[in-house]
Write a protein that holds these residues in place. Structure first.
Motif, short mmCIF file in Angstrom:
data_model
loop_
_atom_site.label_atom_id
_atom_site.label_comp_id
_atom_site.label_asym_id
_atom_site.label_seq_id
_atom_site.Cartn_x
_atom_site.Cartn_y
_atom_site.Cartn_z
N ARG A 170 1.00 -1.17 -0.17
CA ARG A 170 0.14 -0.04 0.10
C ARG A 170 1.21 1.39 -0.14
NH1 ARG A 170 1.77 2.21 3.71
NH2 ARG A 170 1.54 2.20 5.56
N LYS A 171 0.66 2.34 -0.16
CA LYS A 171 0.95 4.12 -0.54
C LYS A 171 -0.19 4.73 0.02
CE LYS A 171 3.83 6.86 -3.20
NZ LYS A 171 3.68 7.12 -5.14
N ILE A 172 0.57 5.24 1.13
CA ILE A 172 -0.51 6.43 1.51
C ILE A 172 0.84 8.08 1.95
CG2 ILE A 172 1.31 6.23 4.03
CD1 ILE A 172 -2.52 7.19 4.10
N GLU A 173 0.08 9.12 1.37
CA GLU A 173 0.63 9.59 0.81
C GLU A 173 -0.91 11.23 0.75
OE1 GLU A 173 1.67 10.42 -3.41
OE2 GLU A 173 0.24 9.00 -4.20
N THR A 174 -0.01 12.17 0.45
CA THR A 174 -1.31 13.64 0.62
C THR A 174 -1.02 14.18 -0.88
OG1 THR A 174 0.38 15.20 1.60
CG2 THR A 174 -0.96 13.49 3.64
N ARG A 175 -2.39 14.82 -0.68
CA ARG A 175 -2.22 15.94 -2.51
C ARG A 175 -3.28 16.63 -2.36
NH1 ARG A 175 -2.87 11.96 -7.05
NH2 ARG A 175 -1.06 11.27 -6.87
#
Length: 487
Positions: A283-288
């Motif tokens: 999984r990949k968690i990020e903010t945009r």
């Protein structure tokens, strides 16, 4: 970018889990305990090898001392433990580590009357090297002095504490036996890649050999294997990075909490000298912009603040009771858990398995708020002497859990002055050095965030909003919550 919003033993006091060539034995029974209200123990040397501990109470470990009897509920002070360690656990020629999962809060330890060391800080593991210290001909005696009295200079760095700070040994005590070359840490970062995944693995290998050693490191996920030859310097620690590409892989998410296991081993001279494993999710968690993304898709968090305790069971609630609690949370639509201190590894593993996201936090709580009313809670930058090691140990222990998606540096503290801003910025910087794969934040108790300049360095601005709860008209329906939080 910012976002708003083992060896099987016959000895009765130890159980062991076979994991050759690595062996782990839990020191699980025959523990003795006594309180030390007047703090006489050190002066009277209750840790002496010939001291008679037989008159101390028989107790269960792990278990908060608050639960031993009614009179102990809420006790803050000093308690002592003693336990024999059978000679059958001694392993000449091997490395042996005595590891504590969580002891609250300040621990001093002696083995057969000789000091092992001390640890200041609850919630996270610590260990002592006992190589060559256990006797084979008779049991050794481990003695602990434990003090859970809060101190302003220690975390959570406030006189008033928002939760129950239980006392004593709250997680298992184990002895781990390995060879003189062993795997001491594994970091796994697995992210989606087309229909599969890229599994980036960093393995820390320690050598306590007197000469140079060359070993073969192998890692495997299912049938996909990678290997490398590693040269080890005597007495040093090396780190080797390997990448596995999985052609097809399931994504981990609250709806599909699929887990993989990475196996790692060391070989020398055709023999396996150590092996261990790490569980992970892809999984990949990020903010945009103003969005949080999980695996590239916008994520809407619906959460609760949940401690790893349950009524009079303290932090050692029966597994079935915890499972029932988590199932009720799932049925209510909860997908996110927020905490003010690191939770037990067993609970976080359940979050992995059941698909809960969580934010784990450095235990700086109400720091500098002066809630005691005595004017004694003066903020100092040397809180970092405790907070940075705490952060490092938290990340090292929990970095492979897919459930953990944010690191938080504090809760509801005074972070809008020079000291607070400096401490937050220092911790944020260190968190990113340790783990660049997760967003970093800290949490306010007010909606006014302008003076908290360290938010310029965070990925998320986190504010506790109490309208519809402690004040104002109650928010009894989801639409009312959205209305209040949108203002």
């Amino acid at each position: 970018m910012r976002l708003f919003g083992s060896l099987l033993l016959l000895a009765a006091i130890a159980t062991a889990v076979p994991a050759a060539p690595r062996q782990t034995a839990t020191i699980g029974s025959d523990w003795r305990f006594t309180v030390d209200i007047e703090k006489l123990g050190e002066a009277e040397q209750w840790f002496r090898e010939d001291f008679d501990h037989s008159k101390w109470s028989k107790v269960t470990v792990p278990k908060a001392w608050d639960l031993y009897e009614e009179a102990m509920w809420g006790f803050e002070g000093v308690g002592w433990y003693a336990v024999p360690i059978p000679g059958a656990l001694a392993a000449p020629g091997k490395l042996q580590t005595l590891r504590f999962g969580r002891v609250m809060y300040h621990t001093k330890a002696w083995l057969d009357g000789k000091p092992l060391g001390e640890n200041i800080g609850g919630y996270l593991p610590f260990e002592f090297d006992i190589t060559g210290r256990l006797r084979r001909d008779k049991p050794s005696t481990l003695v602990l002095r434990v003090d859970n009295k809060p101190r302003l200079q220690w975390l959570p760095a406030a006189r008033n504490i928002e939760w129950m700070q239980y006392g004593g040994i709250l997680e298992p005590v184990v002895i781990e036996t390995t060879g003189r070359v062993s795997i001491s840490d594994i970091t796994v970062n697995a992210v989606p890649q087309d229909a599969g995944a890229r599994v980036d693995c960093s393995v820390e290998i320690r050598s306590r050999e007197a000469a140079e050693r060359q070993v073969t490191l192998r890692i495997a996920v299912g049938t996909v294997v990678k290997s490398a030859v590693v040269k080890l310097t005597p007495g040093a620690t090396a780190r080797e990075r390997l990448v596995i590409t999985l052609p097809r892989a399931q994504r981990w998410s609250p709806a599909t909490p699929f887990l993989y296991t990475l196996q790692a081993s060391l070989e020398h001279g055709g023999q396996t000298v150590d092996s261990t494993s790490a569980r992970f999710g892809v999984r990949k968690i990020e903010t945009r912009g103003r969005d949080i993304l999980l695996n590239g898709e916008r994520l809407y968090l619906k959460g609760v603040n949940r401690y790893d305790e349950y009524g009079r069971y303290g932090v050692n609630a029966p597994r079935q009771l915890v499972l029932e609690d988590l199932k009720r949370m799932k049925s209510a639509g909860v997908n996110f858990v927020r905490v003010h201190f690191p939770q037990s590894p067993e609970l976080i593993s359940l979050y992995d398995e059941m698909g809960f996201l969580m934010m784990e936090e450095v235990t700086i709580n109400w720091w500098g708020n002066g809630f005691s009313g005595k004017g004694e809670e003066v903020q100092r930058a040397d809180i970092l002497d405790f907070a940075i090691p705490f952060l490092e140990r938290m990340v090292r222990r929990d970095k492979n859990h897919p459930a953990v998606v944010f690191w938080s540096m504090c809760n509801e503290s005074t972070t809008d002055n020079e000291v607070g801003i400096h401490v937050m910025r220092t911790l944020i910087r260190r968190a990113r050095e340790l783990d660049p794969t997760r967003p970093v934040t800290f949490v306010l108790a007010t909606r006014e965030s302008k003076g908290h300049l360290a938010f310029e360095d965070t990925d998320i601005v986190s504010v506790n909003v109490y309208v519809g709860g402690y004040k104002g008209k109650p928010a009894n329906h989801v639409d009312r919550v959205r209305e209040l939080t949108a203002k």
